[in-house]
Write a protein that holds these residues in place. Structure first.
Motif, PDB file in Angstrom:
ATOM      1  N   LEU A 138       0.846  -1.195   0.000  1.00  0.00           N
ATOM      2  CA  LEU A 138       0.000   0.000   0.000  1.00  0.00           C
ATOM      3  C   LEU A 138       0.880   1.242   0.000  1.00  0.00           C
ATOM      4  CD1 LEU A 138      -2.500  -1.156   2.770  1.00  0.00           C
ATOM      5  CD2 LEU A 138      -2.819  -1.296   0.286  1.00  0.00           C
ATOM      6  N   MET A 160      -4.408   7.062  20.313  1.00  0.00           N
ATOM      7  CA  MET A 160      -5.491   6.113  20.043  1.00  0.00           C
ATOM      8  C   MET A 160      -5.472   5.744  18.557  1.00  0.00           C
ATOM      9  SD  MET A 160      -9.401   6.116  21.435  1.00  0.00           S
ATOM     10  CE  MET A 160     -10.244   7.164  20.266  1.00  0.00           C
ATOM     11  N   ILE A 161      -5.158   4.490  18.298  1.00  0.00           N
ATOM     12  CA  ILE A 161      -5.034   3.961  16.940  1.00  0.00           C
ATOM     13  C   ILE A 161      -6.356   3.285  16.577  1.00  0.00           C
ATOM     14  CG2 ILE A 161      -3.733   2.363  15.465  1.00  0.00           C
ATOM     15  CD1 ILE A 161      -1.860   4.398  16.654  1.00  0.00           C
ATOM     16  N   LEU A 162      -6.854   3.566  15.367  1.00  0.00           N
ATOM     17  CA  LEU A 162      -8.114   2.945  14.949  1.00  0.00           C
ATOM     18  C   LEU A 162      -7.848   1.877  13.886  1.00  0.00           C
ATOM     19  CD1 LEU A 162     -11.238   2.962  15.157  1.00  0.00           C
ATOM     20  CD2 LEU A 162     -11.235   4.521  13.194  1.00  0.00           C
ATOM     21  N   LEU A 210      -8.792  -0.291  10.928  1.00  0.00           N
ATOM     22  CA  LEU A 210      -9.833  -0.314   9.893  1.00  0.00           C
ATOM     23  C   LEU A 210     -10.011  -1.722   9.339  1.00  0.00           C
ATOM     24  CD1 LEU A 210      -8.873   2.789   7.684  1.00  0.00           C
ATOM     25  CD2 LEU A 210     -10.337   2.724   9.711  1.00  0.00           C
ATOM     26  N   LEU A 241      -1.334   3.150   8.525  1.00  0.00           N
ATOM     27  CA  LEU A 241      -1.525   3.998   7.339  1.00  0.00           C
ATOM     28  C   LEU A 241      -1.309   5.445   7.748  1.00  0.00           C
ATOM     29  CD1 LEU A 241      -4.715   2.567   5.581  1.00  0.00           C
ATOM     30  CD2 LEU A 241      -2.322   2.096   5.063  1.00  0.00           C
ATOM     31  N   LEU A 280      -4.184  12.514   2.328  1.00  0.00           N
ATOM     32  CA  LEU A 280      -5.584  12.215   2.675  1.00  0.00           C
ATOM     33  C   LEU A 280      -5.865  12.478   4.154  1.00  0.00           C
ATOM     34  CD1 LEU A 280      -6.106   8.854   0.728  1.00  0.00           C
ATOM     35  CD2 LEU A 280      -7.021  11.094   0.135  1.00  0.00           C
ATOM     36  N   ASN A 281      -4.911  13.093   4.835  1.00  0.00           N
ATOM     37  CA  ASN A 281      -5.031  13.297   6.280  1.00  0.00           C
ATOM     38  C   ASN A 281      -5.243  11.978   7.020  1.00  0.00           C
ATOM     39  OD1 ASN A 281      -4.704  16.123   6.315  1.00  0.00           O
ATOM     40  ND2 ASN A 281      -6.828  16.362   5.616  1.00  0.00           N
ATOM     41  N   LYS A 314      -4.038   9.246   9.443  1.00  0.00           N
ATOM     42  CA  LYS A 314      -3.086   9.185  10.544  1.00  0.00           C
ATOM     43  C   LYS A 314      -3.610   8.206  11.586  1.00  0.00           C
ATOM     44  CE  LYS A 314      -0.345  12.366  13.260  1.00  0.00           C
ATOM     45  NZ  LYS A 314      -0.244  13.676  13.878  1.00  0.00           N
ATOM     46  N   ASN A 315      -2.720   7.380  12.073  1.00  0.00           N
ATOM     47  CA  ASN A 315      -3.055   6.451  13.161  1.00  0.00           C
ATOM     48  C   ASN A 315      -4.181   5.478  12.801  1.00  0.00           C
ATOM     49  OD1 ASN A 315      -1.070   7.514  14.910  1.00  0.00           O
ATOM     50  ND2 ASN A 315      -2.407   9.263  15.328  1.00  0.00           N
ATOM     51  N   LEU A 316      -4.251   5.140  11.508  1.00  0.00           N
ATOM     52  CA  LEU A 316      -5.177   4.103  11.045  1.00  0.00           C
ATOM     53  C   LEU A 316      -4.367   2.822  10.862  1.00  0.00           C
ATOM     54  CD1 LEU A 316      -6.963   6.328   8.386  1.00  0.00           C
ATOM     55  CD2 LEU A 316      -7.726   5.827  10.720  1.00  0.00           C
ATOM     56  N   TRP A 326     -11.613   1.943   4.566  1.00  0.00           N
ATOM     57  CA  TRP A 326     -10.407   1.184   4.220  1.00  0.00           C
ATOM     58  C   TRP A 326     -10.020   1.433   2.758  1.00  0.00           C
ATOM     59  CZ3 TRP A 326      -6.051  -0.761   5.549  1.00  0.00           C
ATOM     60  CH2 TRP A 326      -5.380  -1.650   4.709  1.00  0.00           C
ATOM     61  N   TYR A 379      -8.764   5.146   2.320  1.00  0.00           N
ATOM     62  CA  TYR A 379      -7.448   5.518   2.843  1.00  0.00           C
ATOM     63  C   TYR A 379      -6.314   4.631   2.341  1.00  0.00           C
ATOM     64  CZ  TYR A 379      -9.296   8.850   6.260  1.00  0.00           C
ATOM     65  OH  TYR A 379      -9.875   9.928   6.871  1.00  0.00           O
ATOM     66  N   SER A 380      -6.575   3.383   2.063  1.00  0.00           N
ATOM     67  CA  SER A 380      -5.484   2.465   1.718  1.00  0.00           C
ATOM     68  C   SER A 380      -5.087   2.579   0.257  1.00  0.00           C
ATOM     69  CB  SER A 380      -5.896   1.021   2.018  1.00  0.00           C
ATOM     70  OG  SER A 380      -6.876   0.586   1.100  1.00  0.00           O
ATOM     71  N   ILE A 403     -15.809  -2.889   8.499  1.00  0.00           N
ATOM     72  CA  ILE A 403     -14.850  -1.807   8.279  1.00  0.00           C
ATOM     73  C   ILE A 403     -15.546  -0.489   8.657  1.00  0.00           C
ATOM     74  CG2 ILE A 403     -13.674  -0.492   6.447  1.00  0.00           C
ATOM     75  CD1 ILE A 403     -13.076  -3.287   5.175  1.00  0.00           C
ATOM     76  N   PRO A 404     -14.878   0.369   9.412  1.00  0.00           N
ATOM     77  CA  PRO A 404     -15.551   1.595   9.862  1.00  0.00           C
ATOM     78  C   PRO A 404     -16.117   2.415   8.696  1.00  0.00           C
ATOM     79  CG  PRO A 404     -13.475   1.322  11.024  1.00  0.00           C
ATOM     80  CD  PRO A 404     -13.511   0.259   9.964  1.00  0.00           C
ATOM     81  N   ARG A 407      -9.328  13.077  17.890  1.00  0.00           N
ATOM     82  CA  ARG A 407      -8.248  12.578  18.730  1.00  0.00           C
ATOM     83  C   ARG A 407      -7.154  11.967  17.857  1.00  0.00           C
ATOM     84  NH1 ARG A 407      -7.676   9.527  24.477  1.00  0.00           N
ATOM     85  NH2 ARG A 407      -5.525   8.889  24.089  1.00  0.00           N
ATOM     86  N   ASP A 408      -5.951  12.436  18.079  1.00  0.00           N
ATOM     87  CA  ASP A 408      -4.763  11.876  17.426  1.00  0.00           C
ATOM     88  C   ASP A 408      -4.911  11.826  15.908  1.00  0.00           C
ATOM     89  OD1 ASP A 408      -3.555  11.525  19.948  1.00  0.00           O
ATOM     90  OD2 ASP A 408      -4.683   9.678  20.243  1.00  0.00           O
ATOM     91  N   GLY A 409      -5.455  12.885  15.357  1.00  0.00           N
ATOM     92  CA  GLY A 409      -5.534  13.019  13.902  1.00  0.00           C
ATOM     93  C   GLY A 409      -6.734  12.346  13.274  1.00  0.00           C
ATOM     94  N   ILE A 410      -7.596  11.743  14.071  1.00  0.00           N
ATOM     95  CA  ILE A 410      -8.787  11.074  13.537  1.00  0.00           C
ATOM     96  C   ILE A 410     -10.028  11.807  14.032  1.00  0.00           C
ATOM     97  CG2 ILE A 410     -10.066   8.893  13.402  1.00  0.00           C
ATOM     98  CD1 ILE A 410      -7.455   7.431  14.045  1.00  0.00           C
ATOM     99  N   TYR A 418     -14.086  11.818  14.723  1.00  0.00           N
ATOM    100  CA  TYR A 418     -15.154  10.875  15.066  1.00  0.00           C
ATOM    101  C   TYR A 418     -16.476  11.631  15.158  1.00  0.00           C
ATOM    102  CZ  TYR A 418     -11.281   7.830  16.562  1.00  0.00           C
ATOM    103  OH  TYR A 418     -10.131   7.077  16.609  1.00  0.00           O
TER     104      TYR A 418
END
Lengths: 192, 154
Positions: free
Chosen positions: A35, A79-81, A83, A112, A117-118, A120-122, B40, B43-44, B70-71, B116-119, B121
């Motif tokens: 990726l 906090m990592i999400l 996906l 990722l 694409l902004n 971060k922490n995915l 997914w 972003y991927s 997948i979210p 939070r932390d760049g994400i 919600y």
């Protein structure tokens, strides 16, 4: 005075970018997916329910599998999400984390990070284990959980072709979601 | 006096360099309009560029990914993506029916925004409007992935 100001700046920087340069790829044996923005990453974390962490909505057992879950990384409290799990079949990471709700784990996978694409922490979680355990668990339980929940559609073919909810939706609205008439015209043209 | 000035400058420095995400950790009420996307693939890049994994071209895959846990994200008009944690009374963000039912739809949601932390919600209090599927990307990209629509049997 100069010494005091410099000390202040150093403190500010230390608090503002905690461990920014930390390399989480060290020790990772994650499999590449080639990726664009992937980075191998292994780290220790607590499995958390983000709806609880952010909004204070905290049912028992992280929502019993109904919710997305996240990883609160121990090194920097980020906090990592997740996906995705490790499977190549349109499957997320929540089912993989659910058995470890509120527990301290070690994970390995792909982060990722894509500034365009902004992103971060995915994360894509590929394997997981409790801290202290020697044996990893592959993050591939989602399709097994799906099969258990859908015994009436046993058979050949991938889960997403057999899933009753998906098939009902496509039967009603088509593959494009615009209705069967539009679908029919498009399919005829596309496969001509 | 002098020490107070130094402390003030240090605090200002801390504030200036602090991650902006921290500012939204307590939540902020917003209204946002956007498309319910599969995060997914977005972003991927696993299926191509971000424009190809939205709308009708990617609708079937969006169903697969939503059902697969997948979210689901809400891709706003300004390009911001909000991870949807809850819609009204339904907190089944891991493959739930409500999120599945809005795959590829453009909705307007009123709710609480957390960062939070760049994400980002979003906890949706109310879906104010649902325009349905209006992003006709299949006209440019065909089905994405190509196997999303099985070739008709002769």
């Amino acid at each position: 005075m100069r010494h005091t100001v410099l000390t202040g700046i150093i403190i500010a920087c230390a608090f503002s970018t905690p461990l920014m340069a930390q390399d989480f790829s060290k020790g990772s044996t994650a499999k590449s997916w080639d990726l664009y923005a992937e980075q191998k990453a292994t780290f220790k974390a607590k499995v958390v329910d983000p709806l609880c962490t952010l909004a204070g909505d905290c049912p028992a057992n992280c929502g019993d599998g109904h919710r997305q879950l996240a990883l609160l990384r121990m090194d920097d409290n980020v906090m990592i999400l997740p996906l995705k799990n490790s499977q190549a079949a349109f499957t997320g990471g929540a089912n993989e984390l659910q058995p470890f709700c509120a527990q301290d784990v070690e994970v390995d996978g792909l982060l990722l990070e894509d500034p365009d694409l902004n992103a971060k922490n995915l994360y894509m979680v590929q394997k997981i284990r409790l801290i202290g355990d020697t044996k990893w668990t592959k993050a591939n339980r989602k399709t097994k959980d799906w099969a258990t929940a859908n015994p009436s559609v046993k058979g050949k073919g991938p889960w997403f072709r057999r899933d009753p909810r998906i098939n009902t939706d496509i039967a009603e609205n088509g593959y494009l979601g615009l209705g069967l008439k539009t679908d029919e015209a498009f399919i005829k043209e596309w496969f001509e | 006096m002098f020490n107070a000035k130094i402390i003030g400058l240090t605090i200002a420095g801390l504030a200036a360099f602090a991650p902006p995400a921290l500012a939204k950790e307590n939540g902020e009420r917003i209204a946002v309009t956007g498309e319910a996307i599969d995060t997914w693939c977005y972003y991927s890049g696993v299926m191509g560029g971000p424009d190809a994994v939205q709308g009708t071209a990617h609708h079937t895959c969006a169903l697969w990914c939503s059902a697969g846990g997948i979210p689901v994200g809400l891709l706003a008009e300004d390009g911001t993506v909000y991870m949807v944690l809850k819609i009204e009374n339904d907190d089944t963000s891991n493959g739930g029916d409500t999120q599945l039912s809005i795959a590829s739809h453009v909705i307007t949601a009123d709710g609480m925004y957390y960062a939070r932390d760049g994400i980002n919600y979003l906890v949706v209090s109310k879906v104010v409007a649902d325009q349905g599927i209006i992003n006709l990307t299949h006209e440019d990209y065909g089905p994405v992935p190509g196997f999303a629509i099985p070739e008709p049997k002769q």
